[in-house]
Design an enzyme around this catalytic site. Sequence first.
Site, PDB file in Angstrom:
ATOM      1  N   SER A 127       0.730 -60.181 -17.384  1.00 32.36           N
ATOM      2  CA  SER A 127       1.771 -60.127 -16.341  1.00 32.36           C
ATOM      3  C   SER A 127       2.009 -61.483 -15.673  1.00 32.36           C
ATOM      4  O   SER A 127       3.004 -61.651 -14.976  1.00 32.36           O
ATOM      5  CB  SER A 127       1.410 -59.078 -15.286  1.00 32.36           C
ATOM      6  OG  SER A 127       0.280 -59.483 -14.554  1.00 32.36           O
ATOM      7  N   LYS A 164      -1.153 -61.281  -8.469  1.00 35.62           N
ATOM      8  CA  LYS A 164       0.307 -61.431  -8.463  1.00 35.62           C
ATOM      9  C   LYS A 164       0.707 -62.501  -7.455  1.00 35.62           C
ATOM     10  O   LYS A 164      -0.071 -62.916  -6.607  1.00 35.62           O
ATOM     11  CB  LYS A 164       0.992 -60.113  -8.063  1.00 35.62           C
ATOM     12  CG  LYS A 164       0.772 -58.948  -9.027  1.00 35.62           C
ATOM     13  CD  LYS A 164       1.521 -59.098 -10.326  1.00 35.62           C
ATOM     14  CE  LYS A 164       1.364 -57.886 -11.230  1.00 35.62           C
ATOM     15  NZ  LYS A 164       0.011 -57.768 -11.805  1.00 35.62           N
TER      16      LYS A 164
END
Length: 203
Positions: A127, A164
């Site tokens: 990701s 993230k």
Amino acid sequence: MKEITERQKEVLNYISAFTEENSFPPTVREISTHFGISLRAIQDHLAALQKKGYLSESNKRSRSIKVLSDLREKESKLYVGKVPLLGTVAAGKPLLSEENLDGYVNLTEPFVRPGKSYFALRVRGESMINAGILDGDLAVIEQSSTALDGQIIVAVIDDAITLKRYYKESERVRLQPENPAFQAIYCQDVRIVGILSNIVRTY
């Protein structure tokens, strides 16, 4: 101690290495031959190193150069941090609890710095590949409960952890992946546990 020039540093390191290897110091002529410069130039370097407290030398004896301060030792004394490596974090257990420990990794500057607390996580998934973070990388995380917009953080959401990019919006928090194949995570309540400090990759 006073600063020394790059050439003086090279001369000092050569004398240290020569003495270590041979159990006696080099002569001025041997140093001159090694560097391909004149005896006079070497004598000037030695005089400067003596004046600055790095060397002592007796003019009456051959092989009398003695290193008083070894730069190589100083350069090797980097700060080493023992960083806990966390395994798969089970639901309900605090992130830095003993049950989650998968051992320790020793890291030096600039990966870790004195006075700060860190932990390491093995990256899983893709990701964050556009931020240069690949599956299998070791993420070195500086412990922190706050972050600035745009920083890459480790967050705990519903007892799961994620790596993230953090953005605080007016009514919510956006955790943005760095791969268009993945969706952003939106939430009201995010527990920040750290900020990405470095990535360690082995081949």
